[in-house]
Design a protein around this motif. Structure first.
Motif: not given
Length: 723
Positions: A183-192, A703-708, A714-719
């Protein structure tokens, strides 16, 4: 037989809707209505405190994939919770489950252990299966980022991993379990997008997919997964109702004319489908082959070298409590003025207490003849009530003074203890709130909770009580020595040697007593962390049948804590037995001297009784002194630990440093510019942002894109200057 069968399934999460009854109906009628509530809830709709999903009938066989889709809040997770027995079943619901189930929740449950232990989750290690799971979930590049070993500790709640990495670890756990139904509860939403397609193909879609022999129930919002040929059936949920169940071909021709919300949901799915095969990622292509070639499993020797721990080991003081710790309590309680006032009230309290007993001893001599007390003549008590009233008036005045002094002294001591606790708590709170994120990533939450709960309770209640009692016991000891030496100076031959022996015993006890208390407090942190961890992952623990494993771990931690407490109590009893034996010597010596030297001393009967009473109580006084001192020393370690958290590393100041203040009219425009920004989360870790430069003009969207794990968060963490 299919691993999962649902028939007339209705599930509710939350509290039952309130039933409105008619006052005109009789009690039996209302009771009958309440009995029928579970059968009728689906027709009553949902309330603010509950949600109900209903009308599900399907079978899921091994090798089949059922995709569950629908708008946000439509009830997809509630359906899964019902299947997993985490939501209440209603009416004629029938759920048949066969074989082993595994589960990847929407919010991944990560243990404060290594990557491997999180994937195995209590199951035995099978190297071939484990390597296939790592490849299927694309975890090898992430392991390389962690130092090249899957035995690196990933911290509490997976703080060293990104959201996508945590989700893929959760997926790997579900895939490794060899379950009949996954049973997989929307696990792919957190992946690029790219990583999500790779993982989906390797786990579900490819001919040799890892889960090809399992029944898969997948909740997803991604339309390109729903339309994949590997998906056998699609279940559409809208407002908690089963609005469609069938294949993708059936859904592509499905029209919902009667329900506007269902029509909108179907149209949204159709519009999101993109049939561009060039964008598909081949998991067995060049990229996958190179990844497998460059990321081979690490041998045991290298794994041992790379088995790193990121959680800081909790430190503790050793040996006797320092004078600095004692002065810290008195300083936080009020300082010099607190100590001076406390000593003054204590002296007045003990003096009044001694005067009361001395007056009673003198009173006994005035039974048949007049007595002179401090130059005042008191008539014999046989003279009648007027003579006895004179004694009673003086006695009442002394008692009143004693009660007043005791009340003020006690109130002042307790108020000072509360003041000390409040001040050290505020210092700790300010320090923890200003601590950088790296502190929370390397310190278990149970340790922080232990400081704010157990140690604060010790400071607020136990330490305040025992410190007040210790101060009282010191005054009792001084008063006992003074009275006995004044009435019978020869009693000093026993008092001082016994006091020295008491001191030696207490020093011997102090070598271990405070340390045992520290160990007891130290062993509570893992206990609280374990409780918090089990509550957070209770669903996963039950589904993977790891109840016995976690219960065993909890028993081990509880036994460690209990053994520390048992040793501490045993040490206290060891001290108590020896103090009782020494205390009896004082009573014996005073009694023998009083009997043998009675003709020489010629003491009045009242003073002789006063001496025997204080001599017999001297054992209690010394026991009280040593007990309260040892308990105070054990409890004062709590303020030692709390004060240690008042000196943590701090984030940058809230105010801008002089010379860097922005203009008064700042900001004029919403320009965002990064100029060669480098960021690491803490010392010893690689750079999360390395020489990053970009500029976003005012009014523009980027828009910021990139692999997981590439560094997007980290950009938000820096801000926000979180590290």
């Amino acid at each position: 037989l299919p691993p999962l069968v649902l028939s007339h399934a209705k599930f509710r999460i939350g509290n039952a809707p309130e039933i409105v009854t008619d006052d005109n109906n009789d009690t039996n009628g209302n009771y009958d209505k309440l009995k029928d509530v579970p059968m009728d809830l689906s027709s009553r709709g949902n309330s603010a405190t509950s949600f109900t999903v209903s009308e599900f009938n399907f079978k899921l066989r091994k090798g089949e994939v059922l995709a569950v889709c629908g708008p946000v809040g439509s009830g997809k997770s509630t359906l899964l919770n019902g299947i997993l027995e985490e939501a209440q079943s209603l009416g004629d619901t029938k759920v048949v489950k066969r074989g082993q189930f595994s589960y990847a929740p929407q919010d991944p449950f990560i243990l404060n252990q290594t990557v491997r232990e999180n994937i195995l989750f209590g199951l035995p290690y099978e190297e071939d299966r484990y390597n296939k799971v790592l490849d299927a979930c694309a975890l090898r590049p992430d392991i390389a980022q962690l130092g090249g070993s899957d035995l690196v500790e990933i911290g509490e709640r997976g703080v060293t991993l990104s959201g996508g990495q945590r989700q893929r670890v959760s997926l790997a756990r579900a895939a490794y379990a060899k379950a009949s139904c996954v049973i997989l509860d929307d696990p792919f939403s957190a992946l690029d997008s790219g990583t999500g397609k790779v993982v989906f193909e390797r786990l579900i879609a490819s001919p040799d997919a890892l889960l090809k022999d399992s029944a898969v129930l997948l909740v997803t919002h991604a339309s390109h997964f729903i339309s994949n040929q590997a998906v056998n059936k699609i279940l559409l949920i809208v407002q908690g109702k089963n609005q469609f169940y069938g294949s993708w071909d059936d859904l592509s021709h499905f029209e919902a004319f009667d329900d506007e919300l269902t029509k909108r949901a179907v149209d949204h799915i159709k519009n999101q489908i993109r049939e561009n095969t060039k964008e598909d990622v081949d998991p067995e292509g060049k990229e996958g082959a190179e990844e497998q070639k460059e990321n081979k499993i690490i041998d045991g020797k290298q794994q041992k070298q790379n088995k790193k721990k990121i959680m800081q080991k909790e430190t503790r003081e050793h040996g006797l409590s320092s004078l600095k710790t004692w002065l810290l309590w008195f300083q936080r309680a009020g300082g010099v003025w607190f100590m001076g006032t406390q000593l003054l009230l204590l002296a007045l309290d003990r003096f009044a207490y001694i005067v009361v007993e001395w007056f009673l001893a003198s009173w006994t001599a005035g039974a048949y003849e007049p007595v002179v007390i401090l130059g005042v003549e008191f008539p014999a008590q046989t003279d009648g009530l007027p003579a006895q009233a004179q004694y009673l008036k003086v006695y009442a005045i002394i008692i009143l003074v004693s009660i007043t002094a005791t009340a003020f002294r006690s109130e002042f001591a307790v108020t000072g203890g509360g003041r000390a606790t409040k001040r050290v708590f505020q210092s700790m709170l300010r320090s923890v709130l200003r601590a950088p994120m790296s502190y929370f990533e390397t310190v278990p939450m149970g340790r922080i909770l232990n400081r704010f709960t157990y140690d604060t309770d010790i400071n607020d209640v136990t330490l305040t009580q025992v410190m007040s009692m210790f101060i009282i016991s010191c005054s009792w000891y001084v008063a006992g020595i003074c009275i006995q030496c004044t009435i019978l100076p020869w009693s000093a031959l026993a008092l001082f040697p016994v006091s020295v022996m008491y001191w030696i015993l207490m020093l011997h006890y102090r070598m271990s007593g405070p340390d045992l208390q520290r160990i007891d407090a130290l062993s509570r942190s893992p206990l609280q962390s374990m409780v918090s961890e089990c509550l957070e992952g209770s669903t996963s623990i039950r589904i993977f049948h790891q109840d016995a494993n976690f219960i065993h771990r909890f028993h081990q931690i509880a036994n460690t804590n209990s053994s520390a407490l048992l040793n501490f109590v045993s040490a206290q009893r060891w001290l108590g037995v020896r103090m009782e034996l020494l205390g009896s010597i004082v009573v014996m010596v005073s009694s023998v001297l009083l009997v043998c030297l009675n003709e020489v001393l010629n003491l009045p009967a009242g003073l002789a009784g006063l001496l025997i009473m204080w001599a017999s109580n001297f054992t209690i006084t010394l026991n009280f002194l040593v007990d309260t001192f040892s308990e105070t020393e054990a409890a004062i370690t709590a303020i030692e630990r709390v004060d240690a958290m008042a000196d943590l590393p701090s984030e940058k100041p809230f105010e801008t440093a002089p010379g860097f203040e922005p203009p008064q009219d700042w900001p004029k425009s919403g320009v965002l510019e990064f100029d060669r920004v480098a960021l690491r989360y803490r010392e010893g870790l690689p750079l999360a942002l390395n020489d990053l430069s970009f500029k976003i003009p005012a009014g523009k969207t980027c828009g910021v894109v990139g692999r997981t794990g590439a560094g997007k968060s980290s950009i938000t963490v820096a801000l926000f200057r979180l590290v």
